[in-house]
Scaffold this motif. Structure first.
Motif, PDB file in Angstrom:
ATOM      1  N   VAL A  57     123.230  30.231  96.655  1.00 50.96           N
ATOM      2  CA  VAL A  57     123.187  29.014  95.802  1.00 50.96           C
ATOM      3  C   VAL A  57     124.716  28.809  95.426  1.00 50.96           C
ATOM      4  CG1 VAL A  57     122.661  27.804  93.483  1.00 50.96           C
ATOM      5  CG2 VAL A  57     121.034  29.196  94.958  1.00 50.96           C
ATOM      6  N   GLU A  58     125.530  29.732  94.706  1.00 56.92           N
ATOM      7  CA  GLU A  58     126.852  29.299  94.684  1.00 56.92           C
ATOM      8  C   GLU A  58     127.634  29.086  95.686  1.00 56.92           C
ATOM      9  OE1 GLU A  58     130.079  31.464  91.392  1.00 56.92           O
ATOM     10  OE2 GLU A  58     128.827  32.780  92.690  1.00 56.92           O
ATOM     11  N   LEU A  59     127.523  29.883  96.837  1.00 54.39           N
ATOM     12  CA  LEU A  59     128.155  29.720  98.024  1.00 54.39           C
ATOM     13  C   LEU A  59     128.158  28.109  98.613  1.00 54.39           C
ATOM     14  CD1 LEU A  59     130.111  30.733 100.487  1.00 54.39           C
ATOM     15  CD2 LEU A  59     128.088  31.486 101.355  1.00 54.39           C
ATOM     16  N   LEU A  60     126.809  27.741  98.611  1.00 57.85           N
ATOM     17  CA  LEU A  60     126.324  26.310  99.014  1.00 57.85           C
ATOM     18  C   LEU A  60     127.189  25.181  98.215  1.00 57.85           C
ATOM     19  CD1 LEU A  60     122.901  26.692 100.095  1.00 57.85           C
ATOM     20  CD2 LEU A  60     124.511  26.154 101.557  1.00 57.85           C
ATOM     21  N   GLN A  65     119.703  33.146  87.094  1.00 57.29           N
ATOM     22  CA  GLN A  65     120.967  32.868  87.474  1.00 57.29           C
ATOM     23  C   GLN A  65     121.158  31.460  88.218  1.00 57.29           C
ATOM     24  OE1 GLN A  65     123.509  34.381  86.285  1.00 57.29           O
ATOM     25  NE2 GLN A  65     124.993  32.974  87.372  1.00 57.29           N
ATOM     26  N   VAL A  66     120.037  31.418  89.006  1.00 54.42           N
ATOM     27  CA  VAL A  66     120.068  30.076  90.016  1.00 54.42           C
ATOM     28  C   VAL A  66     119.934  28.846  88.911  1.00 54.42           C
ATOM     29  CG1 VAL A  66     118.697  28.667  91.485  1.00 54.42           C
ATOM     30  CG2 VAL A  66     119.487  31.099  92.055  1.00 54.42           C
ATOM     31  N   VAL A  67     119.227  28.853  88.024  1.00 57.09           N
ATOM     32  CA  VAL A  67     119.075  27.875  87.123  1.00 57.09           C
ATOM     33  C   VAL A  67     120.453  27.526  86.198  1.00 57.09           C
ATOM     34  CG1 VAL A  67     117.935  27.237  84.677  1.00 57.09           C
ATOM     35  CG2 VAL A  67     116.710  27.874  86.633  1.00 57.09           C
ATOM     36  N   LEU A  68     121.224  28.530  85.975  1.00 63.37           N
ATOM     37  CA  LEU A  68     122.372  28.376  85.294  1.00 63.37           C
ATOM     38  C   LEU A  68     123.298  27.799  86.309  1.00 63.37           C
ATOM     39  CD1 LEU A  68     122.583  31.891  83.242  1.00 63.37           C
ATOM     40  CD2 LEU A  68     122.062  29.536  82.333  1.00 63.37           C
ATOM     41  N   LEU A  69     123.450  28.305  87.380  1.00 55.59           N
ATOM     42  CA  LEU A  69     124.179  27.811  88.286  1.00 55.59           C
ATOM     43  C   LEU A  69     124.060  26.094  88.668  1.00 55.59           C
ATOM     44  CD1 LEU A  69     124.357  30.610  91.030  1.00 55.59           C
ATOM     45  CD2 LEU A  69     126.539  29.825  89.752  1.00 55.59           C
ATOM     46  N   LEU A  70     122.850  26.035  88.847  1.00 55.66           N
ATOM     47  CA  LEU A  70     122.685  24.440  89.038  1.00 55.66           C
ATOM     48  C   LEU A  70     122.852  23.521  87.932  1.00 55.66           C
ATOM     49  CD1 LEU A  70     119.117  25.047  91.074  1.00 55.66           C
ATOM     50  CD2 LEU A  70     121.505  24.359  91.824  1.00 55.66           C
ATOM     51  N   ARG A  71     122.578  23.998  86.707  1.00 55.01           N
ATOM     52  CA  ARG A  71     122.815  23.329  85.301  1.00 55.01           C
ATOM     53  C   ARG A  71     124.411  23.345  85.242  1.00 55.01           C
ATOM     54  NH1 ARG A  71     118.296  25.940  81.542  1.00 55.01           N
ATOM     55  NH2 ARG A  71     116.689  24.392  81.791  1.00 55.01           N
ATOM     56  N   GLY A  72     124.975  24.440  85.552  1.00 52.71           N
ATOM     57  CA  GLY A  72     126.539  24.121  85.456  1.00 52.71           C
ATOM     58  C   GLY A  72     127.195  23.360  86.471  1.00 52.71           C
ATOM     59  N   ALA A  73     126.517  23.148  87.703  1.00 52.39           N
ATOM     60  CA  ALA A  73     127.045  22.197  88.456  1.00 52.39           C
ATOM     61  C   ALA A  73     126.620  20.931  88.447  1.00 52.39           C
ATOM     62  CB  ALA A  73     126.496  22.539  89.982  1.00 52.39           C
ATOM     63  N   GLY A  74     126.168  20.358  87.324  1.00 49.44           N
ATOM     64  CA  GLY A  74     125.511  19.148  86.910  1.00 49.44           C
ATOM     65  C   GLY A  74     124.328  18.441  87.370  1.00 49.44           C
TER      66      GLY A  74
END
Length: 105
Positions: A56-59, A93-102
């Motif tokens: 997810v982070e890479l994408l 962690q995916v939820v945190l990444l997606l939220r952090g990306a707006g």
């Protein structure tokens, strides 16, 4: 000219196998991080569903649109949060990444 159907199949397969190295290699080779799978979902939606934060982070780093809507009208975060029956620690962690990306909820 790229064969986008083949690109989508290869990237979707690598995501579903949680093969971060292959996802990286495909993106390095020019596969669009916003490509859609055969069901019409952005690859980011599938990656979030699989629950591998590194993918997810890479994408996201490669330009995947965090609020792109899938065939059901939901983005990656909405799809994951609406999933009560298939949850594991990677999804936190995916939820945190997606939220952090707006991402929109």
């Amino acid at each position: 000219m790229r064969d986008t159907r083949t690109d989508a199949l290869r990237l979707d397969d690598a995501v579903n196998r949680a093969d971060t190295a292959e996802v990286r290699a495909l993106l390095d080779d020019g596969v669009d991080p916003n490509i859609r799978d055969v069901s019409g979902d952005p690859i980011l939606v599938g990656a979030a569903w699989v629950g591998v934060p590194e993918i997810v982070e890479l994408l996201l780093e490669r330009g995947a649109e965090v609020n792109a809507r899938g065939a059901d009208g939901r983005n990656a975060l909405q799809r994951v949060l609406g999933n009560d029956s298939y949850w594991h620690e990677g999804h936190d962690q995916v939820v945190l990444l997606l939220r952090g990306a707006g991402s929109e909820e």
